[in-house]
Design an enzyme around this catalytic site. Structure first.
Site, PDB file in Angstrom:
ATOM      1  N   ASP A  45      11.793  15.304   6.392  1.00  0.00           N
ATOM      2  CA  ASP A  45      11.302  14.875   5.080  1.00  0.00           C
ATOM      3  C   ASP A  45       9.804  15.135   4.947  1.00  0.00           C
ATOM      4  OD1 ASP A  45      11.472  13.852   2.521  1.00  0.00           O
ATOM      5  OD2 ASP A  45      11.270  11.762   3.139  1.00  0.00           O
ATOM      6  N   LYS A 103       5.421  -2.146   7.985  1.00  0.00           N
ATOM      7  CA  LYS A 103       6.534  -1.632   7.199  1.00  0.00           C
ATOM      8  C   LYS A 103       7.692  -2.615   7.321  1.00  0.00           C
ATOM      9  CE  LYS A 103       9.191   2.594   6.378  1.00  0.00           C
ATOM     10  NZ  LYS A 103       9.343   4.023   6.778  1.00  0.00           N
ATOM     11  N   GLY A 138       8.089   3.792   2.015  1.00  0.00           N
ATOM     12  CA  GLY A 138       8.708   4.822   2.836  1.00  0.00           C
ATOM     13  C   GLY A 138      10.187   4.912   2.563  1.00  0.00           C
ATOM     14  N   ILE A 173       0.815  -1.214   0.000  1.00  0.00           N
ATOM     15  CA  ILE A 173       0.000   0.000   0.000  1.00  0.00           C
ATOM     16  C   ILE A 173       0.851   1.267   0.000  1.00  0.00           C
ATOM     17  CG2 ILE A 173      -2.007  -1.041   1.092  1.00  0.00           C
ATOM     18  CD1 ILE A 173      -1.041   0.059   3.767  1.00  0.00           C
TER      19      ILE A 173
END
Length: 660
Positions: A135, A41, A21, A18
């Protein structure tokens, strides 16, 4: 994308990819123990063998775990599956801001105010525990659908760092270039104001459909971020007012000291752009758990509502009221009862400023309840009214509150104007004002350090370039020099053509001066590597430093009103001479500087030189680096683990081609 394996850690069942990162891919999964959907993750296999990357991944997990805030994605678990790290987080429903902007093009000011207001709360929570995200970009702001409406969640702390515990090398470019601050692109140490810059770029992009600093190549993007102005938002979207332009002038100031000092301050200033005096009815939040209050208020103020003088929103307790403030950042006045279930009015009052420091709160209390009234006033209530409510008195109180809001906004604008004025005030004059008030014409004896920083080989190149290009080159380099000097307590005494004369005084003046010189040299070198030989940063610098006594005073013609406040003395001439003989990227110092700073800095002896002013030979040394104490070496090594090498595929921004 094919599943790496179906079951992770004998607990989490993967279903579909989905997202992606900084440190790995994100999968929709099911926690088979708790029987709930989650986001997992999983570290990218190519990075899983790197100790540095694994350490960064662990830092991301720890960073998120420290942030118990509804505007930061929440972490459930962290562990290893066959030596491969993973992070388990809440599964969000909705879309990220980048996806929404791709579909919508741009958003109205009211929508961007809501997004920035919520994002700033998550960012403030990170900054409160000294975490810098580094970021922030539209893809890392997720617009999650929840039971209470849409909630902004900050994602991906994979390149976050702890304040004062991070080191960048010239080869590192942390973050997405289009959203990076000037200090990030020149390898300076970023702090929370760097995140505020990135969030302001996100807001600019959301309002206009364009990023403020663009370019065909990575080098041109870096150049523009470092030195170029940006188009006023109103020039791209005529419906936006000049107040929006002034907000971004501050939010995107090259000098971090001229930006907003916190995420909360920036969000409040942005919310103030929705000025009800210019943009429709005054918005008032009414907080009361009595069910007939909304009907009563609408009846009593029906004419003002019909004429768009007032607009009311309602809440039944403090927690709901805080959520209403987040969803309606243009609220000016709050009318709040004290006795309510859940979060009472006094507790709510103590938290109002966290959401909107401009709003004025009027407390509603039973007649004679002096204890609660005094507590309310001590917690910042603007005024109070008593029940049964006299609605004429209430409207007079509302009008008085609105005048107070107008005064606060005027003060905020004056502060911004004063900040702008300071850019044009001589640092020497500031130093004079701060001095102890000596008589006119009398000098002062100072102990300090003088550094001359010169662009190496600038004059031959400038002679062959158009005047505009020469000025652009000078100012580009000064944009790097000035913040590094001033943030270490240095004063710009004067600009001398292509050179800067700086003065450092007070405790640790020599060490601060040498640190500033190295920072300027190293950052300009890093920018030269990133932007190429044809850029304004390719010249490098020649630096001379000396320390000792000097005289400060006024020089010039008092009769004709042309005076300057400057410093004189042997060390000034010596530093200037060392600057003139230093090679590109060389910092030359006197023997007394090397002797005084040898315990903290490394020097290499050079050939003795004779000074033009007196012909006496002096010992000359080159500054090489700052020494790292043994006890600090481990900390430095750990800090380096938080850096992230620039990922080429993330260089492309919306609608732009930025080749590597």
């Amino acid at each position: 994308m094919a599943l790496p394996k179906r079951i992770i850690a004998n607990r989490y069942e993967l279903h579909a990819a989905i997202g992606e990162g900084a440190m790995g891919h994100i999968w929709k999964a099911t926690d088979r123990h708790l029987r709930r959907p989650v986001a997992l993750k999983l570290m990218a296999p190519a990075q899983a063998t790197s100790a540095l990357a694994r350490n960064r991944f662990a830092l991301e997990a720890m960073a998120i775990a420290r942030l118990c805030n509804q505007h930061v994605v929440q972490i459930h678990d962290y562990g290893f599956d066959e030596d491969n790290p993973y992070i388990v987080m809440e599964l969000l429903q909705g879309e990220d801001l980048e996806a929404r902007l791709r579909r919508a093009g741009r958003l109205p000011l009211s929508a961007v105010i809501t997004i920035l207001n919520q994002a700033s709360r998550g960012l403030a929570a990170a900054h409160d525990v000294s975490i810098v995200h580094r970021d922030l970009k539209p893809a890392n702001l997720f617009l999650a659908r929840t039971d209470v409406g849409e909630v902004v969640k900050i994602l991906d702390f994979g390149v976050a760092s702890m304040l004062g515990n991070d080191i960048n090398s010239p080869e590192d470019l942390v973050g997405r270039p289009l959203y990076m601050s000037p200090e990030q692109v020149r390898c300076a140490q970023p702090d929370l104001r760097s995140d505020l810059w990135s969030l302001a770029v996100v807001a600019y992009y959301a309002l206009t459909g364009s990023t403020p600093f663009q370019g065909q190549h990575l080098s041109s993007v870096i150049m523009n971020i470092a030195i170029a102005p940006f188009p006023a938002p109103s020039s791209l979207v005529p419906d936006l007012s000049p107040k929006v332009d002034r907000f971004f002038e501050r939010a995107l100031a090259k000098n971090p000291a001229q930006r907003f000092s916190s995420a909360r301050e920036m969000a409040a200033a942005f919310a103030a752009l929705a000025d009800p005096q210019d943009r429709g009815p005054v918005k008032i939040l009414v907080v009361d758990d009595e069910p007939d209050v909304p009907l009563l208020v609408r009846q009593r103020f029906r004419q003002q509502i019909r004429k768009s003088v007032y607009e009311f929103v309602f809440a039944t307790d403090g927690e709901t009221a805080l959520e209403q403030l987040r969803n309606h950042p243009d609220v000016n006045v709050v009318l709040s009862d004290i006795s309510m279930p859940g979060m009472d009015g006094l507790t709510f009052l103590s938290r109002v400023a966290e959401v909107n420091p401009m709003v004025q709160t009027v407390m509603v209390s039973a007649y004679g309840d002096m204890r609660n009234i005094r507590t309310a006033m001590n917690r910042g209530a603007f005024d109070f009214v008593v029940k049964p409510i006299d609605f004429e008195d209430l409207e007079a109180t509302i009008q008085k509150s609105l005048r107070r809001v107008a005064e606060l906004r005027k003060t905020a604008r004056s502060t911004e104007e004063n900040d702008t004025l300071r850019m044009f005030v001589s640092s020497s004059l500031v130093e004079r004002i701060r001095s102890t008030g000596t008589e006119a014409g009398q000098g002062e004896d100072w102990q300090g350090t003088v550094a001359f920083i010169d662009l190496a080989g600038f004059h031959p190149a400038a002679g062959e370039a158009p005047p505009g290009d020469a000025l652009r080159t000078l100012n580009a380099n000064f944009e790097v020099m000035v913040p590094e000097i001033t943030r270490r307590g240095g004063v710009i005494d004067k600009f001398l053509g292509d050179a800067v004369m700086t003065i450092f005084r007070g405790e640790g003046h020599l060490g601060r001066a040498l640190d500033a010189c190295m920072a300027v040299r190293d950052q300009l070198h890093a920018l030269a590597l990133r932007t190429g030989e044809g850029s304004p940063f390719a010249h490098g610098v020649s630096i001379g430093v000396d320390t000792g006594p000097m005289i400060a005073g006024e020089i010039g013609s008092r009769a004709f009103g042309r005076l300057d406040y400057t410093v004189l003395g042997e060390i000034v001439g010596t530093a200037a001479h060392l600057k003139s003989i230093a090679r590109k990227d060389q910092v030359l110092v006197t023997g007394r500087v090397a002797e005084a700073a040898r315990s903290h800095f490394e020097f290499e002896a050079q050939e003795d030189r004779r000074l033009p002013q007196n012909g006496e030979p002096i010992s000359v040394f080159e500054l090489v680096r700052r020494r790292i104490a043994p006890q600090a070496a481990a900390t430095t090594s750990a800090a380096y683990m938080t850096t992230l090498a620039y990922e080429e595929q993330d260089a492309k921004g919306p609608g732009q081609s930025i080749p590597a």
